[in-house]
Design a protein around this motif. Structure first.
Motif, PDB file in Angstrom:
ATOM      1  N   GLN A  91       0.966  -1.154  -0.091  1.00 43.41           N
ATOM      2  CA  GLN A  91      -0.126   0.191   0.016  1.00 43.41           C
ATOM      3  C   GLN A  91       0.861   1.432  -0.124  1.00 43.41           C
ATOM      4  OE1 GLN A  91      -2.366  -0.955   3.539  1.00 43.41           O
ATOM      5  NE2 GLN A  91      -4.108  -0.886   1.999  1.00 43.41           N
ATOM      6  N   GLU A  92       0.193   2.180  -0.723  1.00 46.16           N
ATOM      7  CA  GLU A  92       1.176   3.670  -0.923  1.00 46.16           C
ATOM      8  C   GLU A  92       0.837   4.544   0.643  1.00 46.16           C
ATOM      9  OE1 GLU A  92       3.168   4.475  -2.948  1.00 46.16           O
ATOM     10  OE2 GLU A  92       2.784   4.043  -4.892  1.00 46.16           O
ATOM     11  N   HIS A  93      -0.523   4.395   1.345  1.00 46.25           N
ATOM     12  CA  HIS A  93      -0.586   5.078   2.246  1.00 46.25           C
ATOM     13  C   HIS A  93      -1.313   4.257   3.546  1.00 46.25           C
ATOM     14  CE1 HIS A  93       0.189   8.966   0.619  1.00 46.25           C
ATOM     15  NE2 HIS A  93      -0.516   8.498  -0.526  1.00 46.25           N
ATOM     16  N   ALA A  94      -1.145   4.472   4.623  1.00 48.41           N
ATOM     17  CA  ALA A  94      -1.632   3.900   5.722  1.00 48.41           C
ATOM     18  C   ALA A  94      -3.339   4.044   5.670  1.00 48.41           C
ATOM     19  CB  ALA A  94      -1.400   4.317   7.256  1.00 48.41           C
ATOM     20  N   VAL A  95      -4.127   3.078   6.092  1.00 54.42           N
ATOM     21  CA  VAL A  95      -5.487   2.911   5.831  1.00 54.42           C
ATOM     22  C   VAL A  95      -6.128   2.881   7.146  1.00 54.42           C
ATOM     23  CG1 VAL A  95      -7.705   1.725   5.260  1.00 54.42           C
ATOM     24  CG2 VAL A  95      -5.590   1.763   3.633  1.00 54.42           C
ATOM     25  N   LEU A  96      -6.998   3.667   7.413  1.00 59.49           N
ATOM     26  CA  LEU A  96      -7.698   3.808   8.716  1.00 59.49           C
ATOM     27  C   LEU A  96      -8.731   2.931   8.835  1.00 59.49           C
ATOM     28  CD1 LEU A  96      -8.384   5.390  11.515  1.00 59.49           C
ATOM     29  CD2 LEU A  96      -9.893   6.739  10.149  1.00 59.49           C
ATOM     30  N   TYR A  97      -8.879   1.911   9.845  1.00 62.65           N
ATOM     31  CA  TYR A  97      -9.560   0.836  10.179  1.00 62.65           C
ATOM     32  C   TYR A  97     -10.406   1.283  11.266  1.00 62.65           C
ATOM     33  CZ  TYR A  97      -6.826  -1.838   6.900  1.00 62.65           C
ATOM     34  OH  TYR A  97      -6.463  -2.266   5.594  1.00 62.65           O
ATOM     35  N   VAL A 107     -12.854  -1.075   6.725  1.00 64.03           N
ATOM     36  CA  VAL A 107     -12.024   0.299   6.215  1.00 64.03           C
ATOM     37  C   VAL A 107     -12.937   1.456   6.555  1.00 64.03           C
ATOM     38  CG1 VAL A 107     -11.047   1.277   4.387  1.00 64.03           C
ATOM     39  CG2 VAL A 107     -10.546  -1.100   4.466  1.00 64.03           C
ATOM     40  N   LEU A 108     -12.330   2.277   7.119  1.00 63.25           N
ATOM     41  CA  LEU A 108     -13.095   3.693   7.091  1.00 63.25           C
ATOM     42  C   LEU A 108     -12.564   4.823   6.127  1.00 63.25           C
ATOM     43  CD1 LEU A 108     -13.614   4.456  10.956  1.00 63.25           C
ATOM     44  CD2 LEU A 108     -15.140   3.764   9.201  1.00 63.25           C
ATOM     45  N   VAL A 109     -11.311   5.169   6.126  1.00 61.88           N
ATOM     46  CA  VAL A 109     -10.747   5.953   5.132  1.00 61.88           C
ATOM     47  C   VAL A 109      -9.270   5.544   4.519  1.00 61.88           C
ATOM     48  CG1 VAL A 109      -9.734   8.160   4.856  1.00 61.88           C
ATOM     49  CG2 VAL A 109     -11.675   7.802   6.414  1.00 61.88           C
ATOM     50  N   ASP A 110      -9.497   5.025   3.162  1.00 63.37           N
ATOM     51  CA  ASP A 110      -8.245   4.489   2.400  1.00 63.37           C
ATOM     52  C   ASP A 110      -8.024   5.719   1.389  1.00 63.37           C
ATOM     53  OD1 ASP A 110      -6.531   3.497   0.679  1.00 63.37           O
ATOM     54  OD2 ASP A 110      -7.723   1.757   0.224  1.00 63.37           O
ATOM     55  N   ALA A 135     -14.416  12.589  12.606  1.00 59.38           N
ATOM     56  CA  ALA A 135     -13.997  13.642  11.727  1.00 59.38           C
ATOM     57  C   ALA A 135     -12.491  13.325  11.127  1.00 59.38           C
ATOM     58  CB  ALA A 135     -13.933  14.962  12.490  1.00 59.38           C
ATOM     59  N   TYR A 136     -12.383  13.649  10.036  1.00 61.34           N
ATOM     60  CA  TYR A 136     -11.000  13.319   9.244  1.00 61.34           C
ATOM     61  C   TYR A 136     -10.631  14.399   8.308  1.00 61.34           C
ATOM     62  CZ  TYR A 136     -13.446  11.526   5.210  1.00 61.34           C
ATOM     63  OH  TYR A 136     -14.171  11.449   4.225  1.00 61.34           O
ATOM     64  N   GLN A 137      -9.591  14.536   8.197  1.00 60.82           N
ATOM     65  CA  GLN A 137      -8.867  15.686   7.105  1.00 60.82           C
ATOM     66  C   GLN A 137      -8.016  15.061   6.315  1.00 60.82           C
ATOM     67  OE1 GLN A 137      -7.629  18.988   9.864  1.00 60.82           O
ATOM     68  NE2 GLN A 137      -8.589  17.916  11.439  1.00 60.82           N
ATOM     69  N   ILE A 138      -7.981  15.563   4.821  1.00 68.33           N
ATOM     70  CA  ILE A 138      -7.251  14.916   3.949  1.00 68.33           C
ATOM     71  C   ILE A 138      -6.567  16.249   3.324  1.00 68.33           C
ATOM     72  CG2 ILE A 138      -8.383  12.713   3.730  1.00 68.33           C
ATOM     73  CD1 ILE A 138     -10.038  13.850   1.532  1.00 68.33           C
ATOM     74  N   SER A 139      -5.599  15.824   2.366  1.00 66.76           N
ATOM     75  CA  SER A 139      -4.859  17.062   1.575  1.00 66.76           C
ATOM     76  C   SER A 139      -4.280  16.481   0.302  1.00 66.76           C
ATOM     77  CB  SER A 139      -3.925  18.061   2.215  1.00 66.76           C
ATOM     78  OG  SER A 139      -2.890  17.148   2.715  1.00 66.76           O
ATOM     79  N   LEU A 151     -17.738  11.545   9.000  1.00 67.43           N
ATOM     80  CA  LEU A 151     -18.543  10.279   8.208  1.00 67.43           C
ATOM     81  C   LEU A 151     -19.093   9.444   9.139  1.00 67.43           C
ATOM     82  CD1 LEU A 151     -16.667   7.528   8.702  1.00 67.43           C
ATOM     83  CD2 LEU A 151     -15.506   8.256   6.944  1.00 67.43           C
ATOM     84  N   ASP A 152     -20.093   8.809   8.887  1.00 63.88           N
ATOM     85  CA  ASP A 152     -20.875   7.882   9.667  1.00 63.88           C
ATOM     86  C   ASP A 152     -20.253   6.567   9.904  1.00 63.88           C
ATOM     87  OD1 ASP A 152     -22.839   5.579  10.583  1.00 63.88           O
ATOM     88  OD2 ASP A 152     -24.198   7.306  10.624  1.00 63.88           O
ATOM     89  N   VAL A 153     -19.680   6.167  11.064  1.00 63.61           N
ATOM     90  CA  VAL A 153     -18.805   5.005  11.261  1.00 63.61           C
ATOM     91  C   VAL A 153     -19.776   3.921  10.963  1.00 63.61           C
ATOM     92  CG1 VAL A 153     -17.500   3.739  12.935  1.00 63.61           C
ATOM     93  CG2 VAL A 153     -17.377   6.218  12.879  1.00 63.61           C
ATOM     94  N   GLU A 154     -20.867   3.662  11.198  1.00 68.34           N
ATOM     95  CA  GLU A 154     -21.442   2.417  11.012  1.00 68.34           C
ATOM     96  C   GLU A 154     -21.769   2.369   9.357  1.00 68.34           C
ATOM     97  OE1 GLU A 154     -23.009  -0.845  11.743  1.00 68.34           O
ATOM     98  OE2 GLU A 154     -22.538   0.501  13.426  1.00 68.34           O
ATOM     99  N   THR A 155     -22.053   3.397   8.814  1.00 68.18           N
ATOM    100  CA  THR A 155     -22.532   3.129   7.309  1.00 68.18           C
ATOM    101  C   THR A 155     -21.269   3.462   6.394  1.00 68.18           C
ATOM    102  OG1 THR A 155     -23.166   5.411   6.965  1.00 68.18           O
ATOM    103  CG2 THR A 155     -24.774   3.710   7.774  1.00 68.18           C
ATOM    104  N   GLY A 156     -20.012   4.262   6.953  1.00 67.55           N
ATOM    105  CA  GLY A 156     -19.147   4.697   6.191  1.00 67.55           C
ATOM    106  C   GLY A 156     -19.629   5.832   5.167  1.00 67.55           C
TER     107      GLY A 156
END
Length: 698
Positions: A91-97, A107-110, A135-139, A151-156
């Motif tokens: 993988q190129e980046h770590a994934v949030l599970y 997986v929550l945020v890939d 709550a998450y932040q991306i750039s 995001l809603d953790v249950e539904t993604g």
């Protein structure tokens, strides 16, 4: 000696007069990245770089192999739900599970699923107090200009965002997940031109409403370069807000009782203001306020008080300052007959954890750790318990997560990095040497146990902002050492290895101490037979790039090669670009006569002299770097190419779609391979790497 031919760079007669000093700036035209002249010059430098650099493939293959270890992060708990980061080998980046209470992992945020190009990075994340929303932040492209989403953790599914201008924003949820505090810059239309990176404010946002309705709760009318911290206690009663001018090692601090005032208009009470110290607060489940501070304690201490009496005069020492070790974190385990506090220390850059009685602070034990390495913070369950988790790494151990059980006193392996790699056998020694003024300085020296010196050596340093250089798994270090080189990391003044006094001994008017410590490290390596000047390369990035620039201009005789990454080099004009204005608390400001004198005394760009034999030098910069503008390296590269009297190349690696910090793994591999290849070329490291399965792999 044949002088190399470099791309032509016009030397202009640009001169400033500052405090009675004439300050030449012949390459100021390179400050404009959009000008045709700059673009033409950069294109020619790229061709030169590609023509000059050799041997990249050997290093690239081994670095990529060692990075196939992947990584894993400590769990963040919300009840029986946990959240964590993991990067698999490919993988190129770590994934949030997340792991649901029933044990299902999702997986929550890939970042790559969001953007298959791999240019999107996950900058930060924070679940709400119940674990239902995240709550998450991306750039994108390394620019670190974070957009915030929920995001809603249950539904993604995303339920909010993007909210822009959230760079470096903390997120502090109120109970129930209906609202959170966060930090956001003012719109560009509301600030003076050139100050768009500053002017932060603390807001309250209610989920599902427009950000136009967000309530500003703090920051109006304060210093433009202020950074703000905000947190809410687990029970939602206490709000704390901190403010620091730029990266200053001090902060102002306030708290508010949200049961007695509204979240929109919290009645903030001062904890400390105008005090030259850093302080943070933890509201305990036992009703006490735990104060983590370096006030009157440069190596830090933990105090306690009542939240209703948060002022300094009411603080009582719980964990006093240690004369040798720096206190860096703590956690409370209270589901025990005798509740305890776990305290994380770094002793000369090596981590350890001690166990203390929570009521009295008495030391009653220690936490077993895997070795002499780095622990990345202690995690407890928000509701309390008898368990704690911490990450661990050292020079040959990819990141792991360890679990400590206070009931048994045992530490067990909780999670490992997912990739299996063969790590070479290395020897790590910590040595002590004397700097120019007699100050003892420590240095880690990493080498193959079957080879003796002198060997091609990389000396690395940072020396700034109170940041400590601690042991950690590094594909770069292992690749270099496996190939027969030595890697040394100096714990210079300006860093945090010995506490805040150590930091301040290398900042502002004391900055020359950092460079003296670095020169002395090189001289020690040479005097003890580890290496020679002809085999010694130096490396550093950002503030460490400034270090390298100062080193090669002050002592060009001492170093054969230098790699200077995303550096600060024009210290007269650094405040005018990127986030420079937030660092004048570390370096000083050219607008103040005394501080200008400090900067002028060492500014690398202004200390390049014609006819000097400089080390072979590689500048590596990133077009999307919004912290340190690449113009520093562009100007310095042009100056060195003009001045160089030796047949040693001055090269520029200018990378597009990359920024100062996080990047995808394949870009890291390429950058690291280029750095090591350049240093190997100019320190004499042998061309062949050890064969697979050789005796020097563990």
């Amino acid at each position: 000696m044949t002088r190399r031919s470099y791309p032509p760079a016009l030397r202009e007669e640009t001169v400033d007069e500052l405090h009675g000093t004439t300050v030449p700036d012949p390459y100021r035209w390179l400050e404009d990245p959009e000008s045709p002249a700059t673009k033409e010059w950069l294109a020619a430098q790229a061709e030169l770089f590609e023509a000059e650099l050799k041997r990249r493939a050997d290093f690239r293959e081994r670095i990529a192999e060692l990075l196939r270890s992947g990584s894993v992060g400590s769990p963040v708990w919300r009840g029986e739900r946990r959240f964590f980061l993991r990067r698999a080998p490919d993988q190129e980046h770590a994934v949030l599970y997340t792991v649901d209470p029933g044990g299902e992992e999702r997986v929550l945020v890939d970042p790559v699923a969001l953007d298959p190009s791999g240019l999107t990075t996950l900058d930060s994340w924070q679940p709400d107090k119940e674990g239902r929303l995240l709550a998450y932040q991306i750039s994108v492209g390394g620019d670190e200009e974070s957009n915030l989403y929920v995001l809603d953790v249950e539904t993604g599914e995303r339920v909010e965002g993007p909210i822009d201008r959230c760079r470096y924003s903390p997120v502090a949820w109120l109970p129930g997940g209906e609202a959170f505090y966060y930090v956001r810059r003012l719109p560009p239309s509301e600030v003076p031109e050139g100050e768009e990176q500053y002017h932060r404010r603390v807001y309250l946002h209610r989920v599902g409403t427009s950000t136009d309705d967000d309530v500003m709760v703090f920051g109006d009318g304060l210093e433009k370069t202020n950074y703000y911290g905000v947190s809410v206690s687990r029970d939602g009663r206490w709000l704390s807000v901190s403010a620091s001018r730029g990266t200053a090692p001090r902060n102002d601090l306030w708290i508010a009782d949200l049961s007695a005032s509204s979240p929109e208009r919290p009645a903030l009470v001062s904890v400390q203001e105008g005090v030259d110290a850093q302080t943070a607060l933890h509201f305990g489940r036992d009703g006490r306020l735990y104060v983590f501070t370096d006030r009157d304690a440069p190596r830090a201490r933990v105090c306690v008080t009542d939240p209703s009496r948060p002022g300094f005069e009411h603080w009582r020492d719980l964990i006093p300052e240690d004369p040798e070790a720096v206190l860096s974190d703590f956690a409370i385990l209270d589901d025990l007959d005798r509740p305890v506090m776990l305290v994380l220390w770094t002793r000369h850059a090596i981590s350890e954890i001690t166990v203390h009685d929570l009521a009295t602070g008495e030391r009653i034990g220690e936490v077993p750790t895997p070795g002499l390495g780095t622990i990345g913070g202690i995690v407890e369950r928000p509701e309390g318990g008898h368990e704690a988790w911490f990450s661990y790494t050292d020079n040959t151990t990819p990141p792991t997560v360890q679990r400590y059980d206070a009931r048994t006193g045992e530490t067990t392996l909780w999670a490992t990095s997912p990739g299996a790699v063969e790590v070479p056998s290395v020897r790590t020694e910590q040595v002590v040497y004397r700097s120019a003024d007699g100050t003892p300085v420590r240095m880690l020296v990493i080498s193959r146990p079957d080879l003796e010196g002198p060997r091609p050596t990389i000396l690395y340093g940072y020396g700034g902002f109170g940041i400590s250089m601690t042991p950690g798994y590094s594909a770069s270090i292992l690749t270099w050492v496996e190939a027969g080189g030595v890697y040394a990391i100096a714990h210079l003044r300006g860093g945090g290895e010995e506490g805040e006094e150590w930091h301040r001994a290398g900042m502002l008017g004391n900055k020359q101490n950092v460079f003296d410590d670095f020169h002395a490290a090189a001289e020690h390596l040479i005097a003890t037979g580890v290496t020679t000047p002809e085999m010694l390369g130096i490396s550093g990035g950002s503030n460490g790039g400034l270090l390298v620039g100062a080193a090669l201009t002050q002592r060009p005789d001492l170093y054969a090669a230098a790699v200077c990454i995303a550096p600060l080099l024009d210290m007269v004009r650094y405040e005018k670009f990127g986030l420079g204005a937030t660092w004048n608390v570390e370096y000083g400001s050219a607008e103040i006569p005394e501080e200008f004198a400090w900067l002028w005394s060492y500014s690398p760009y202004h200390h390049v002299r014609e006819g000097v034999a400089y080390p072979a030098t590689l500048f590596a910069v990133f077009q999307n770097d919004t912290r340190v503008h690449p113009l520093h390296a562009w100007k310095m590269c042009a100056a060195l190419q003009h001045a160089q009297a030796a047949d040693r190349p001055i090269l520029l690696r200018n990378e597009a779609e990359a920024g100062h910090s996080t990047r995808k793994v394949s870009k890291t591999v390429d950058l690291t391979a280029d750095q090591l290849s350049f240093l190997a070329q100019h320190t004499g490291l042998g061309a062949a790497l050890p064969a697979e399965g050789s005796s020097d792999t563990a």
